[in-house]
Scaffold this active site. Structure first.
Site, PDB file in Angstrom:
ATOM      1  N   SER A 113      -2.143  -1.058 -15.077  1.00  0.00           N
ATOM      2  CA  SER A 113      -2.914  -2.038 -14.335  1.00  0.00           C
ATOM      3  C   SER A 113      -4.225  -2.300 -14.644  1.00  0.00           C
ATOM      4  O   SER A 113      -4.726  -0.875 -14.644  1.00  0.00           O
ATOM      5  CB  SER A 113      -2.603  -2.168 -12.807  1.00  0.00           C
ATOM      6  OG  SER A 113      -3.307  -1.138 -12.046  1.00  0.00           O
ATOM      7  N   GLU A 115      -1.784  -6.212  -5.851  1.00  0.00           N
ATOM      8  CA  GLU A 115      -2.923  -5.691  -6.251  1.00  0.00           C
ATOM      9  C   GLU A 115      -3.396  -4.829  -5.273  1.00  0.00           C
ATOM     10  O   GLU A 115      -3.408  -5.325  -4.215  1.00  0.00           O
ATOM     11  CB  GLU A 115      -4.060  -6.707  -6.773  1.00  0.00           C
ATOM     12  CG  GLU A 115      -5.376  -6.233  -6.894  1.00  0.00           C
ATOM     13  CD  GLU A 115      -5.722  -5.327  -8.371  1.00  0.00           C
ATOM     14  OE1 GLU A 115      -6.369  -4.656  -8.397  1.00  0.00           O
ATOM     15  OE2 GLU A 115      -4.774  -5.496  -9.159  1.00  0.00           O
ATOM     16  N   ASP A 175      -0.708  -3.868  -9.645  1.00  0.00           N
ATOM     17  CA  ASP A 175      -0.560  -2.264  -9.565  1.00  0.00           C
ATOM     18  C   ASP A 175       1.100  -2.178  -9.042  1.00  0.00           C
ATOM     19  O   ASP A 175       1.643  -1.253  -9.589  1.00  0.00           O
ATOM     20  CB  ASP A 175      -1.390  -1.807  -8.295  1.00  0.00           C
ATOM     21  CG  ASP A 175      -2.995  -1.909  -8.671  1.00  0.00           C
ATOM     22  OD1 ASP A 175      -3.249  -1.485  -9.648  1.00  0.00           O
ATOM     23  OD2 ASP A 175      -3.341  -2.261  -7.782  1.00  0.00           O
ATOM     24  N   GLU A 190      -1.743   3.495  -4.066  1.00  0.00           N
ATOM     25  CA  GLU A 190      -0.460   2.973  -4.691  1.00  0.00           C
ATOM     26  C   GLU A 190       0.704   3.775  -4.313  1.00  0.00           C
ATOM     27  O   GLU A 190       1.667   3.273  -3.777  1.00  0.00           O
ATOM     28  CB  GLU A 190      -0.814   2.708  -6.152  1.00  0.00           C
ATOM     29  CG  GLU A 190      -1.827   1.826  -6.578  1.00  0.00           C
ATOM     30  CD  GLU A 190      -2.116   1.952  -8.161  1.00  0.00           C
ATOM     31  OE1 GLU A 190      -1.511   2.994  -8.851  1.00  0.00           O
ATOM     32  OE2 GLU A 190      -3.194   1.417  -8.683  1.00  0.00           O
TER      33      GLU A 190
END
Length: 127
Positions: free
Chosen positions: A39, A60, A46, A19
């Protein structure tokens, strides 16, 4: 600690690092990006990002060492509903570890029955 605990921690850490890597990459391209650290619990994505003239996205993030990625169908449905509620485009971003070493793929999910993917009652399979 049990091995299962360590494994879950490693999986979480791998997703967390992916991420942040994606955030950094998108910011370098001029996007505004916000990570949503809850999340999976209350928010079905995310990252949120946008760039004037390009669009707004609910992302995501998935990381895989394998050749496929599985996402729960309810998760896909939640991502689509969340994105629609805020006029965002739902995206699944995948960091491939082996198939295409350390590269990213991005898939816009049009609906939960998107025929570009193998979606069944168990979820979505991206190959």
């Amino acid at each position: 600690m049990y091995g299962g605990y360590k494994k879950r921690g490693a999986v979480f850490r791998r997703g967390y690092l992916a991420e942040y890597e994606l955030m950094k990459m998108l910011r370098s391209k001029g996007f505004y990006v916000v990570r949503i650290p809850v999340s999976g619990q209350r928010v079905p994505c995310d990252l949120l990002c946008s760039k004037r003239g390009i669009g707004k996205f609910a992302i995501e993030v998935k990381v895989t060492k394998g050749l496929v990625v599985y996402i729960n169908k309810d998760r896909v449905r939640s991502l689509i509903e969340f994105a629609n509620a805020f006029d965002l485009t739902p995206i699944v971003a995948i960091k491939w570890k082996k198939r295409f070493p350390n590269t990213w793929s991005f898939y816009e999910i049009k609906n939960e029955n998107d025929n570009r993917f193998n979606i069944n009652d168990h979820g979505i399979k991206i190959m």
